[in-house]
Design a protein around this motif. Sequence first.
Motif, PDB file in Angstrom:
ATOM      1  N   THR A  76       0.712  -1.148   0.264  1.00 47.33           N
ATOM      2  CA  THR A  76      -0.303  -0.143  -0.085  1.00 47.33           C
ATOM      3  C   THR A  76       0.697   1.256  -0.056  1.00 47.33           C
ATOM      4  N   ARG A  77       1.997   1.153   0.831  1.00 52.19           N
ATOM      5  CA  ARG A  77       2.291   2.481   0.751  1.00 52.19           C
ATOM      6  C   ARG A  77       3.500   2.843  -0.305  1.00 52.19           C
ATOM      7  N   ASP A  78       3.934   1.913  -1.022  1.00 55.67           N
ATOM      8  CA  ASP A  78       4.915   1.742  -2.387  1.00 55.67           C
ATOM      9  C   ASP A  78       4.121   2.285  -3.189  1.00 55.67           C
ATOM     10  N   ARG A  79       2.761   1.856  -3.294  1.00 53.21           N
ATOM     11  CA  ARG A  79       1.723   2.356  -4.458  1.00 53.21           C
ATOM     12  C   ARG A  79       1.738   4.384  -4.318  1.00 53.21           C
ATOM     13  N   ILE A  80       1.296   4.645  -2.750  1.00 50.15           N
ATOM     14  CA  ILE A  80       0.934   5.555  -2.528  1.00 50.15           C
ATOM     15  C   ILE A  80       2.307   6.243  -3.384  1.00 50.15           C
ATOM     16  N   MET A  81       3.265   5.599  -2.576  1.00 49.16           N
ATOM     17  CA  MET A  81       4.821   6.652  -2.952  1.00 49.16           C
ATOM     18  C   MET A  81       5.408   6.613  -4.529  1.00 49.16           C
ATOM     19  N   VAL A  82       4.874   6.265  -5.263  1.00 47.29           N
ATOM     20  CA  VAL A  82       4.854   6.067  -6.547  1.00 47.29           C
ATOM     21  C   VAL A  82       3.531   7.007  -7.363  1.00 47.29           C
ATOM     22  N   ASP A  83       2.773   7.190  -6.590  1.00 57.86           N
ATOM     23  CA  ASP A  83       1.715   7.892  -6.890  1.00 57.86           C
ATOM     24  C   ASP A  83       2.601   9.448  -6.319  1.00 57.86           C
ATOM     25  N   LEU A  84       2.902   9.759  -5.455  1.00 57.18           N
ATOM     26  CA  LEU A  84       3.737  10.756  -5.501  1.00 57.18           C
ATOM     27  C   LEU A  84       4.760  11.373  -5.540  1.00 57.18           C
ATOM     28  N   ASP A  85       5.557  10.248  -6.199  1.00 58.79           N
ATOM     29  CA  ASP A  85       6.508  10.833  -7.244  1.00 58.79           C
ATOM     30  C   ASP A  85       6.459  10.928  -8.972  1.00 58.79           C
ATOM     31  N   GLU A  86       4.790  11.177  -9.179  1.00 59.34           N
ATOM     32  CA  GLU A  86       4.321  11.441 -10.183  1.00 59.34           C
ATOM     33  C   GLU A  86       3.608  12.681  -9.977  1.00 59.34           C
ATOM     34  N   GLN A  87       3.910  13.454  -8.881  1.00 65.46           N
ATOM     35  CA  GLN A  87       3.267  14.416  -8.751  1.00 65.46           C
ATOM     36  C   GLN A  87       4.752  15.411  -8.655  1.00 65.46           C
ATOM     37  N   TRP A  88       5.779  15.006  -7.580  1.00 68.98           N
ATOM     38  CA  TRP A  88       7.157  15.640  -6.879  1.00 68.98           C
ATOM     39  C   TRP A  88       8.335  14.883  -8.193  1.00 68.98           C
ATOM     40  N   PRO A  89       8.530  14.914  -9.580  1.00 70.00           N
ATOM     41  CA  PRO A  89       9.568  13.761 -10.073  1.00 70.00           C
ATOM     42  C   PRO A  89      10.841  14.189  -9.328  1.00 70.00           C
ATOM     43  N   ALA A  90      11.275  14.879  -8.561  1.00 74.58           N
ATOM     44  CA  ALA A  90      12.650  15.379  -8.404  1.00 74.58           C
ATOM     45  C   ALA A  90      13.364  14.849  -7.277  1.00 74.58           C
ATOM     46  N   TYR A  91      12.494  14.196  -6.838  1.00 71.89           N
ATOM     47  CA  TYR A  91      12.909  13.133  -5.468  1.00 71.89           C
ATOM     48  C   TYR A  91      12.868  12.093  -5.406  1.00 71.89           C
ATOM     49  N   ASP A  92      12.685  11.376  -6.606  1.00 73.93           N
ATOM     50  CA  ASP A  92      12.448  10.246  -7.283  1.00 73.93           C
ATOM     51  C   ASP A  92      11.822   9.047  -6.040  1.00 73.93           C
ATOM     52  N   PHE A  93      10.970  10.004  -5.718  1.00 70.42           N
ATOM     53  CA  PHE A  93      10.232   8.449  -4.367  1.00 70.42           C
ATOM     54  C   PHE A  93       9.871   6.928  -4.999  1.00 70.42           C
ATOM     55  N   LYS A  94       9.208   6.964  -6.930  1.00 72.27           N
ATOM     56  CA  LYS A  94       9.359   6.040  -6.599  1.00 72.27           C
ATOM     57  C   LYS A  94      10.167   4.911  -6.649  1.00 72.27           C
ATOM     58  N   THR A  95      12.238   4.851  -6.442  1.00 67.75           N
ATOM     59  CA  THR A  95      12.537   4.106  -6.628  1.00 67.75           C
ATOM     60  C   THR A  95      13.378   3.889  -5.076  1.00 67.75           C
ATOM     61  N   HIS A  96      13.557   4.828  -4.320  1.00 69.60           N
ATOM     62  CA  HIS A  96      13.133   4.981  -2.314  1.00 69.60           C
ATOM     63  C   HIS A  96      12.402   5.491  -1.323  1.00 69.60           C
ATOM     64  N   LYS A  97      11.048   5.744  -2.010  1.00 66.38           N
ATOM     65  CA  LYS A  97       9.713   5.050  -1.492  1.00 66.38           C
ATOM     66  C   LYS A  97       9.968   6.324  -0.239  1.00 66.38           C
ATOM     67  N   GLY A  98      10.726   7.643  -0.141  1.00 67.59           N
ATOM     68  CA  GLY A  98      11.358   7.919   1.099  1.00 67.59           C
ATOM     69  C   GLY A  98      11.743   7.753   1.355  1.00 67.59           C
TER      70      GLY A  98
END
Length: 224
Positions: A163-185
């Motif tokens: 669940t959290r990984d899916r949320i972080m992938v969605d957040l990556d689309e809003q703030w791509p500069a942080y690469d949340f989809k890779t390190h998940k925050g």
Amino acid sequence: MSTLPRGATVRRDAGLYGYERALRRHGFEPVAGVDEAGRGACAGPLVAGAAILPAGRAGIIPGLADSKLLTAAARERCYDQVVRRALAWSVVVISHDECDRLGMHVANVEALRRAVAKLDLPASYVLTDGFPVDGLGVPGLAVWKGDRVAACVAAASVLAKVTRDRIMVDLDEQWPAYDFKTHKGYITATHTAALEEHGPSPVHRMRFVNVRRAAGLEPLPGDP
């Protein structure tokens, strides 16, 4: 409660389902497991999952293990199986703002309590990963590395992590500069570099020392 019921023992070779079997033999059923994902991350939400698996073959999840030990694809497969087989399951999301307001330990305990309370089927006993959680209304046991040795905790771990990984992938689309989809925050070298270059995003946890430093703020005493 911090010990198994009197007379209950779990052998070292009992396998992933040994705790649930031991508790059922002593009249505790259903048994819920609860775990969280994202406590150590400095961005995004904290997510807790809870699961009650059925006894016998119906409750055996192929490939189930601690979510951190599984590949992303294996976690997704286990997630689908847990959702399909569980007698009850729940997921609770604690926003980054609430994590800041409560502090991480309080937020973590609150997330675990909410996940257990949200189960459609009330548990008679709760297994937690690593540390005890009071206020559950039923007896429970904190199991060292519970997500590796107790099936219901491992199932809860998978629910929370996916669940959290899916949320972080969605957040990556809003703030791509942080690469949340890779390190998940979590605080990786890539994430640290992005923080230093861009400063905190709106979904960073402002109580974390590294986030406050990137924002030019002084650290708060006792914060991570």
